[in-house]
Design a protein around this motif. Sequence first.
Motif, PDB file in Angstrom:
ATOM      1  N   MET A 187      41.469  37.112  48.149  1.00  0.00           N
ATOM      2  CA  MET A 187      42.322  36.502  46.840  1.00  0.00           C
ATOM      3  C   MET A 187      41.743  37.168  45.656  1.00  0.00           C
ATOM      4  N   ARG A 188      40.245  37.539  45.728  1.00  0.00           N
ATOM      5  CA  ARG A 188      39.562  38.815  44.330  1.00  0.00           C
ATOM      6  C   ARG A 188      40.895  40.088  43.742  1.00  0.00           C
ATOM      7  N   ARG A 189      41.616  40.041  44.813  1.00  0.00           N
ATOM      8  CA  ARG A 189      42.422  41.417  44.884  1.00  0.00           C
ATOM      9  C   ARG A 189      43.424  41.249  44.562  1.00  0.00           C
ATOM     10  N   ARG A 190      44.336  39.824  45.084  1.00  0.00           N
ATOM     11  CA  ARG A 190      45.209  39.151  43.958  1.00  0.00           C
ATOM     12  C   ARG A 190      45.772  39.124  42.996  1.00  0.00           C
ATOM     13  N   PHE A 191      44.366  39.811  42.183  1.00  0.00           N
ATOM     14  CA  PHE A 191      44.318  39.994  40.497  1.00  0.00           C
ATOM     15  C   PHE A 191      43.899  40.767  39.812  1.00  0.00           C
ATOM     16  N   GLY A 192      44.156  40.815  38.365  1.00  0.00           N
ATOM     17  CA  GLY A 192      43.583  41.478  37.717  1.00  0.00           C
ATOM     18  C   GLY A 192      42.428  42.203  37.537  1.00  0.00           C
ATOM     19  N   MET A 193      41.824  43.547  37.164  1.00  0.00           N
ATOM     20  CA  MET A 193      40.713  43.166  36.252  1.00  0.00           C
ATOM     21  C   MET A 193      40.014  42.138  35.380  1.00  0.00           C
ATOM     22  N   LEU A 194      41.016  41.803  34.406  1.00  0.00           N
ATOM     23  CA  LEU A 194      40.954  40.613  32.980  1.00  0.00           C
ATOM     24  C   LEU A 194      41.589  39.501  33.628  1.00  0.00           C
ATOM     25  N   ASP A 195      41.179  38.438  33.159  1.00  0.00           N
ATOM     26  CA  ASP A 195      41.916  37.795  33.196  1.00  0.00           C
ATOM     27  C   ASP A 195      41.891  37.240  34.439  1.00  0.00           C
ATOM     28  N   SER A 196      41.006  36.996  35.407  1.00  0.00           N
ATOM     29  CA  SER A 196      40.902  36.039  36.535  1.00  0.00           C
ATOM     30  C   SER A 196      39.999  35.234  36.533  1.00  0.00           C
ATOM     31  N   PRO A 197      40.707  33.863  37.080  1.00  0.00           N
ATOM     32  CA  PRO A 197      40.837  33.115  37.584  1.00  0.00           C
ATOM     33  C   PRO A 197      39.111  33.308  38.486  1.00  0.00           C
ATOM     34  N   LEU A 198      38.935  33.744  39.250  1.00  0.00           N
ATOM     35  CA  LEU A 198      38.015  34.311  40.211  1.00  0.00           C
ATOM     36  C   LEU A 198      37.095  35.198  40.227  1.00  0.00           C
TER      37      LEU A 198
END
Length: 256
Positions: A187-198
């Motif tokens: 799940m975490r890899r679905r988002f970038g380093m910044l502005d992640s909801p997790l």
Amino acid sequence: MTSTIRNTDVKQKDAEHAVVVAVTTRAVFESGADDGDGLHGMGVAFPLLQALQRVNKRLLEENPAESLLFDVVLITTDSQQQQQSSSITSSTRHYGLEVGRFCFSSQEDFIESLLKNDVQLFLSTDRNEALQASQKGVLSAVLDQQVAPSEQLRVMLCGDAVVRPDTGPVPESQQAAQSFSARLGSMRRRFGMLDSPLSIVLVTSSGGRESCSVALRTLRSRGLSVDEAYSLAGAPRSPILSVLRPHFLLSDGVID
């Protein structure tokens, strides 16, 4: 005896890929509905459910066909709350909580409910319930503090259990922790380093920097990278918990 009711107000998650999280009703709602409108007040786990929904929302914004989503099961073992099932479902609808299923079970059979619903993480304010579930191989954590609403789902991992030497076969609870960590990492890899909801935080209480480094490498080998890491080197954990205020704290199959 147990019964499970699907919530027709929300779209059901893909059972094969969803991450199933069960939360006790007494953690989500305060006991007893208000006299005026029949709605329950917000409990300690309320911000957690909101944070889970924000992660799902962002995942679907990134990919409308995403199937790796949190699937929330609300489990009721309190006999008084079971008699208030209509007010519980009404409160869920009123607050806009995306609960996929409502599960009603006796205190003696709630473990069966968790297993039948393929629960991967069980959250309760009752330490004894969490311990019982953990002993049956269901990853569990205790919710014991009110967390302020946040734009991020904040998960803290206790790294001390991760670096313990293997002394035999891996227990079911530890296998469950490793599996959940891998799903969380995906799940975490679905988002970038910044502005992640997790946001995922690692804390090691003992052993200094080397133990923290070992825990980091171990988690990465399982597919989980963390956003922050802290080595307390024997210092008490409560001060950093009061600052970071995670929604829940997970050990490697051990109730903390």
